[in-house]
Motif scaffolding. Structure first.
Motif, short mmCIF file in Angstrom:
data_model
loop_
_atom_site.label_atom_id
_atom_site.label_comp_id
_atom_site.label_asym_id
_atom_site.label_seq_id
_atom_site.Cartn_x
_atom_site.Cartn_y
_atom_site.Cartn_z
N ARG A 1 -14.17 -39.35 10.31
CA ARG A 1 -13.64 -38.07 10.12
C ARG A 1 -14.63 -37.03 9.51
NH1 ARG A 1 -9.47 -37.53 4.97
NH2 ARG A 1 -10.57 -35.48 5.27
N TRP A 2 -13.93 -35.93 9.80
CA TRP A 2 -14.76 -34.70 9.15
C TRP A 2 -14.30 -34.63 7.83
CZ3 TRP A 2 -18.89 -32.94 11.67
CH2 TRP A 2 -18.94 -33.05 12.95
N TRP A 3 -15.17 -34.23 6.79
CA TRP A 3 -14.72 -33.88 5.41
C TRP A 3 -15.47 -32.42 5.07
CZ3 TRP A 3 -12.03 -37.05 2.14
CH2 TRP A 3 -11.83 -38.31 2.32
N VAL A 4 -14.75 -31.74 4.33
CA VAL A 4 -15.24 -30.31 3.63
C VAL A 4 -16.57 -31.01 2.68
CG1 VAL A 4 -14.84 -28.26 2.26
CG2 VAL A 4 -13.23 -29.25 4.12
N VAL A 5 -17.61 -30.38 2.81
CA VAL A 5 -18.78 -30.60 2.03
C VAL A 5 -18.60 -30.27 0.61
CG1 VAL A 5 -21.33 -30.15 1.76
CG2 VAL A 5 -20.34 -30.19 4.10
N ASP A 6 -18.06 -29.11 0.41
CA ASP A 6 -17.76 -28.52 -0.98
C ASP A 6 -16.89 -29.64 -1.87
OD1 ASP A 6 -19.31 -26.41 -0.92
OD2 ASP A 6 -17.72 -25.00 -0.47
N ASP A 7 -16.12 -30.11 -0.99
CA ASP A 7 -15.18 -31.27 -1.53
C ASP A 7 -15.95 -32.51 -2.11
OD1 ASP A 7 -12.92 -29.68 -1.46
OD2 ASP A 7 -12.06 -30.49 0.21
N LEU A 8 -16.74 -33.03 -1.13
CA LEU A 8 -17.65 -34.12 -1.29
C LEU A 8 -18.64 -33.87 -2.52
CD1 LEU A 8 -18.24 -35.08 2.30
CD2 LEU A 8 -16.94 -36.16 0.90
N LEU A 9 -19.05 -32.87 -2.67
CA LEU A 9 -20.15 -32.67 -3.73
C LEU A 9 -19.48 -31.93 -4.94
CD1 LEU A 9 -22.96 -31.24 -1.69
CD2 LEU A 9 -22.57 -33.44 -2.34
N GLY A 10 -18.01 -32.09 -4.94
CA GLY A 10 -17.56 -31.83 -6.41
C GLY A 10 -17.21 -30.40 -6.73
N GLU A 11 -17.26 -29.58 -5.59
CA GLU A 11 -17.04 -28.02 -5.51
C GLU A 11 -15.75 -27.55 -5.04
OE1 GLU A 11 -20.73 -26.12 -4.10
OE2 GLU A 11 -21.82 -27.63 -5.31
N GLY A 12 -15.02 -28.37 -4.53
CA GLY A 12 -13.67 -28.26 -4.00
C GLY A 12 -12.68 -28.59 -4.83
N THR A 13 -11.32 -28.61 -3.96
CA THR A 13 -10.24 -28.76 -4.69
C THR A 13 -9.24 -30.06 -4.42
OG1 THR A 13 -8.73 -27.42 -3.18
CG2 THR A 13 -9.80 -26.45 -5.28
N SER A 14 -10.01 -30.81 -3.26
CA SER A 14 -9.29 -32.05 -2.86
C SER A 14 -9.08 -33.10 -3.79
CB SER A 14 -9.76 -32.31 -1.42
OG SER A 14 -9.12 -33.59 -0.85
N PRO A 15 -7.92 -33.67 -3.91
CA PRO A 15 -7.83 -34.82 -5.13
C PRO A 15 -8.36 -36.08 -4.73
CG PRO A 15 -5.93 -34.36 -4.24
CD PRO A 15 -6.68 -33.29 -3.50
N ASP A 16 -8.33 -36.45 -3.24
CA ASP A 16 -8.83 -37.52 -2.56
C ASP A 16 -10.17 -37.50 -2.11
OD1 ASP A 16 -8.47 -35.66 -0.50
OD2 ASP A 16 -7.37 -37.10 0.85
N THR A 17 -11.11 -36.88 -2.79
CA THR A 17 -12.40 -36.93 -2.15
C THR A 17 -13.11 -38.30 -2.40
OG1 THR A 17 -12.44 -34.57 -2.60
CG2 THR A 17 -14.55 -35.86 -2.26
N ILE B 1 -28.35 -37.32 -0.47
CA ILE B 1 -28.79 -36.98 1.05
C ILE B 1 -27.99 -35.67 1.46
CG2 ILE B 1 -29.04 -37.88 3.43
CD1 ILE B 1 -29.57 -40.81 2.57
N LEU B 2 -26.51 -36.04 1.35
CA LEU B 2 -25.79 -34.90 1.75
C LEU B 2 -26.29 -33.48 1.09
CD1 LEU B 2 -23.37 -33.77 3.29
CD2 LEU B 2 -21.97 -34.61 1.38
N THR B 3 -26.64 -33.62 -0.36
CA THR B 3 -26.98 -32.69 -1.12
C THR B 3 -28.51 -31.92 -0.62
OG1 THR B 3 -25.80 -33.42 -3.10
CG2 THR B 3 -27.59 -31.76 -3.55
N ASP B 4 -29.18 -32.87 -0.46
CA ASP B 4 -30.48 -32.20 0.31
C ASP B 4 -30.39 -31.51 1.56
OD1 ASP B 4 -31.63 -33.20 -2.02
OD2 ASP B 4 -32.31 -35.09 -0.99
N ALA B 5 -29.17 -32.10 2.36
CA ALA B 5 -29.19 -31.76 3.78
C ALA B 5 -28.60 -30.19 3.64
CB ALA B 5 -28.30 -32.56 4.48
N ARG B 6 -27.63 -30.21 2.76
CA ARG B 6 -26.86 -28.93 2.90
C ARG B 6 -27.90 -27.93 2.34
NH1 ARG B 6 -21.92 -27.48 -1.39
NH2 ARG B 6 -23.80 -27.86 -2.94
N GLU B 7 -28.65 -28.03 1.38
CA GLU B 7 -29.58 -27.21 0.72
C GLU B 7 -30.82 -26.89 1.75
OE1 GLU B 7 -31.44 -24.26 -1.24
OE2 GLU B 7 -29.49 -25.06 -1.80
N ARG B 8 -31.13 -27.79 2.71
CA ARG B 8 -32.10 -27.50 3.78
C ARG B 8 -31.34 -26.32 4.68
NH1 ARG B 8 -35.68 -30.42 7.25
NH2 ARG B 8 -36.30 -31.24 5.09
N VAL B 9 -30.09 -26.77 5.01
CA VAL B 9 -29.35 -25.70 6.27
C VAL B 9 -29.34 -24.30 5.34
CG1 VAL B 9 -27.16 -25.21 7.46
CG2 VAL B 9 -28.34 -27.49 7.31
#
Length: 236
Positions: A116-132, A142-150
């Motif tokens: 499934r698709w996940w909101v990146v901010d939720d996965l990296l602790g910057e969103g509001t979803s409680p089930d992350t 890897i996800l942190t580095d990839a987001r910063e690359r983009v």
């Protein structure tokens, strides 16, 4: 013959981004096998002897998510080689970052329990979803580095156009920057950079839908041949 160095495996991992409901989203799979069975992770797997890294990346994407090769952007991110990153054995991963507009809903493949698709901010602790979920292996890094690359490449390249389906309006393109950076760029500066950089976008003869306020529909554009923005566009 005794070898002084122990064998190790080479793998690929993919951080695949798209914009969904105005937010930067990444594709994850729920692992169906150990290690980390039941945990969420980036799609990926081992490189077969007859493959190069890019071929393995596309194959693993198809096998684990049902998403086939798409006409978006794919590039190598970096190599992750910490000795303990995989509990099975020494595994060196060549991570890739990819992005495209309107990617389909994934379907779990043979090696995954779900996708499934996940909101990146939720996965990296910057969103509001409680089930992350907590990501398996070193995939949070890897996800942190990839987001910063983009994020960085949106400053000095035309990469943002890879997130929108053609034709597109300038407001649609600006929303890409808002989703990736977390804040929209200054409107005046944005328009100067996009329209003032030769080949950033190419105007069409069409216009988008009428605005809710009854204003004139926005012009429609396509991607141009330019790849570099100089001087760079600054984040908001």
């Amino acid at each position: 013959m005794n070898h002084p160095h122990p064998p190790f495996a080479v793998a690929v991992d993919l951080a695949i981004f798209t914009i969904r409901d105005g937010a930067l989203a990444v594709l994850l799979i729920e692992r169906g096998e150990e290690p980390f069975a039941g945990s969420w992770a980036l799609p990926g797997g081992f490189i077969e002897p007859e493959e190069d890294a890019e071929q393995a990346a596309w194959r693993e994407l198809r096998e684990e998510t049902g998403v086939d090769r798409f006409p978006g952007h794919l590039e190598q991110l970096r190599t992750y080689s910490a000795p303990d990153r995989d509990p099975r054995q020494r595994v060196v991963s060549i991570a890739h970052v990819a992005l495209a507009p309107d990617l389909p809903e994934p379907q779990a493949g043979t090696d995954a329990a779900d996708a499934r698709w996940w909101v990146v901010d939720d996965l990296l602790g910057e969103g509001t979803s409680p089930d992350t979920p907590v990501l398996a292996f070193d995939h949070r890094q890897i996800l942190t580095d990839a987001r910063e690359r983009v994020r960085a490449k949106l400053e000095y390249t035309t990469l943002a156009t890879e997130f929108v389906a053609e034709p597109f309006t300038l407001p649609e393109l600006r929303r890409v920057y808002a989703a990736v950076w977390g804040t929209p760029p200054d409107l005046g500066n944005f328009r100067r950079k996009v329209l003032g950089t030769e080949g950033f976008v190419v105007a069409t003869d069409g216009r988008g839908s009428a605005t809710e306020a009854g204003g004139r529909p926005a012009l429609l554009y396509r991607r141009g041949p330019a790849t570099v923005v100089q001087p760079p566009m600054t984040r908001g």
